[in-house]
Design a protein around this motif. Sequence first.
Motif, mmCIF file in Angstrom:
data_model
loop_
_atom_site.group_PDB
_atom_site.id
_atom_site.type_symbol
_atom_site.label_atom_id
_atom_site.label_comp_id
_atom_site.label_asym_id
_atom_site.label_seq_id
_atom_site.Cartn_x
_atom_site.Cartn_y
_atom_site.Cartn_z
ATOM 1 N N LEU A 20 21.991 78.412 20.978
ATOM 2 C CA LEU A 20 21.828 79.177 22.221
ATOM 3 C C LEU A 20 21.190 78.352 23.326
ATOM 4 O O LEU A 20 20.981 78.847 24.431
ATOM 5 N N ALA A 21 20.861 77.095 23.034
ATOM 6 C CA ALA A 21 20.249 76.241 24.052
ATOM 7 C C ALA A 21 21.179 76.083 25.253
ATOM 8 O O ALA A 21 22.404 76.083 25.110
ATOM 9 N N ASP A 22 20.593 75.972 26.442
ATOM 10 C CA ASP A 22 21.349 75.823 27.699
ATOM 11 C C ASP A 22 22.237 77.032 27.973
ATOM 12 O O ASP A 22 23.250 76.924 28.668
ATOM 13 N N GLY A 23 21.847 78.187 27.419
ATOM 14 C CA GLY A 23 22.639 79.395 27.620
ATOM 15 C C GLY A 23 22.187 80.243 28.786
ATOM 16 O O GLY A 23 22.667 81.372 28.954
ATOM 17 N N GLY A 24 21.259 79.720 29.598
ATOM 18 C CA GLY A 24 20.818 80.449 30.776
ATOM 19 C C GLY A 24 20.004 81.688 30.442
ATOM 20 O O GLY A 24 19.439 81.817 29.355
ATOM 21 N N ILE A 30 19.307 86.643 24.287
ATOM 22 C CA ILE A 30 19.828 86.740 22.920
ATOM 23 C C ILE A 30 18.790 86.207 21.931
ATOM 24 O O ILE A 30 18.571 86.792 20.864
ATOM 25 N N ARG A 31 18.134 85.118 22.289
ATOM 26 C CA ARG A 31 17.068 84.557 21.451
ATOM 27 C C ARG A 31 15.940 85.573 21.258
ATOM 28 O O ARG A 31 15.427 85.757 20.155
ATOM 29 N N ALA A 32 15.542 86.227 22.357
ATOM 30 C CA ALA A 32 14.376 87.115 22.329
ATOM 31 C C ALA A 32 14.689 88.492 21.743
ATOM 32 O O ALA A 32 13.768 89.213 21.349
ATOM 33 N N SER A 60 29.632 78.526 29.990
ATOM 34 C CA SER A 60 30.651 78.500 31.046
ATOM 35 C C SER A 60 30.078 79.060 32.341
ATOM 36 O O SER A 60 29.235 79.960 32.335
ATOM 37 N N ARG A 61 30.530 78.529 33.450
ATOM 38 C CA ARG A 61 30.130 79.055 34.757
ATOM 39 C C ARG A 61 31.127 80.094 35.256
ATOM 40 O O ARG A 61 30.983 80.634 36.340
ATOM 41 N N TYR A 62 32.152 80.347 34.465
ATOM 42 C CA TYR A 62 33.139 81.366 34.794
ATOM 43 C C TYR A 62 32.680 82.691 34.194
ATOM 44 O O TYR A 62 32.162 82.726 33.077
ATOM 45 N N ALA A 79 27.078 84.383 34.707
ATOM 46 C CA ALA A 79 28.041 84.558 35.799
ATOM 47 C C ALA A 79 28.592 85.977 35.854
ATOM 48 O O ALA A 79 29.071 86.412 36.906
ATOM 49 N N TYR A 80 28.509 86.692 34.739
ATOM 50 C CA TYR A 80 29.052 88.054 34.687
ATOM 51 C C TYR A 80 28.028 89.121 35.090
ATOM 52 O O TYR A 80 28.386 90.272 35.327
ATOM 53 N N LEU A 81 26.761 88.743 35.199
ATOM 54 C CA LEU A 81 25.703 89.723 35.469
ATOM 55 C C LEU A 81 25.925 90.530 36.752
ATOM 56 O O LEU A 81 25.635 91.727 36.782
ATOM 57 N N PRO A 82 26.428 89.929 37.865
ATOM 58 C CA PRO A 82 26.686 90.754 39.060
ATOM 59 C C PRO A 82 27.671 91.892 38.797
ATOM 60 O O PRO A 82 27.576 92.952 39.426
ATOM 61 N N THR A 83 28.605 91.693 37.872
ATOM 62 C CA THR A 83 29.557 92.751 37.549
ATOM 63 C C THR A 83 28.874 93.876 36.782
ATOM 64 O O THR A 83 29.194 95.055 36.968
ATOM 65 N N VAL A 84 27.914 93.527 35.943
ATOM 66 C CA VAL A 84 27.163 94.525 35.192
ATOM 67 C C VAL A 84 26.259 95.342 36.117
ATOM 68 O O VAL A 84 26.069 96.545 35.946
#
Length: 358
Positions: A20-24, A30-32, A60-62, A79-84
């Motif tokens: 999960l490293a570098d997963g933003g 997800i880790r927490a 991914s940045r997509y 990148a999908y958070l604004p849609t949520v």
Amino acid sequence: MDMVAEPDKIKAVSRSSDWLADGGTMGARIRAFDWSNHPLGPLEAWPQSLKIAVRIMLTSRYAMWLGWGTEFYFFCNDAYLPTVGIKESWVLGASARQVWAEIWPDIGPRAETVVATGKATWDESLLLFLERSGYVEETYHTFSYSPISDDDGSTGGMLCVVTEDTERVIGERRLRLLRELAADLTQTNTEEEVCQVASRQLSSDDKDLPFALLYLFEANAETNGWQARLVCASATTPLDETIAPPVIELANAAALWPAQAVWREAEALTVADLAAQKVVPPMGPWQQPTRQALVIPLAQQGQEHPAGFLVAGLNPLRALDASYRGFISLLAGQITAALANARAYEAERRRVAALAEL
């Protein structure tokens, strides 16, 4: 022995989430997240195929989201958070059936077909009514659902790769109206012709303009005051006096459409909560009543007071943002310019007629 084993246990847990490293932000969540009581179980017990898919998505940045298992347990990247939108705090690990309950009748069959058949789907600029901003919202999305294999070779879930097209689709729709209105107004010479064109064109986009009214200011000889006279309306506007009064006296400060304030201040005003004012606006194509309207003055160059004002009913499924305001202001500007040209044309015609009589 327990004291010796504890550091090894911590290292093992750490290693179990190294993927999960570098997963933003979402990787950190997800880790927490406490997965011990979740149907998927602890991270170290997840299928390798799920870990790989989540890793690809997170890095991914997509914009992507992933649904795993028969309940389509939800994961997404930053990148999908604004849609949520406002659901962001609770969507992780929830069933996609719950996350997207408002559109599951549209997207559910697609997702289930992918899992059942192992074949991907594709949709371009699909209209979806999301509830991500505190209200039902008109949105458009181009996306593909692709199957994700489980470790045993069966289909374990699906991955959605998506581009939101909302601004493009709505922007193109508004530009089309502006372009066609401008083209038609170039063929007008009189105020009556301007009003006919305005009525026809404003009726062509009832998604952005569920109703529209055009008022012009004029002197009232009987009262020695000023009034606003309704000169045209879109075809979608019910012509009853509650929403479309034929005349508004400037002395009437309590009128639904604030003619007095527009005359004095020459600034755009919003009339909110139309239902509370006992107005029944048209439903429009959305089958939801318009909740508010924007009143835009028709400013006259070099004049203290505007020539009139445009009342634009607002799409109940879109926010009144800068883009929406700008669109309506441009409509009003085009009509204002055409009215000015028509009045100049009429003044010149009268001047020529007067000279001919000499």
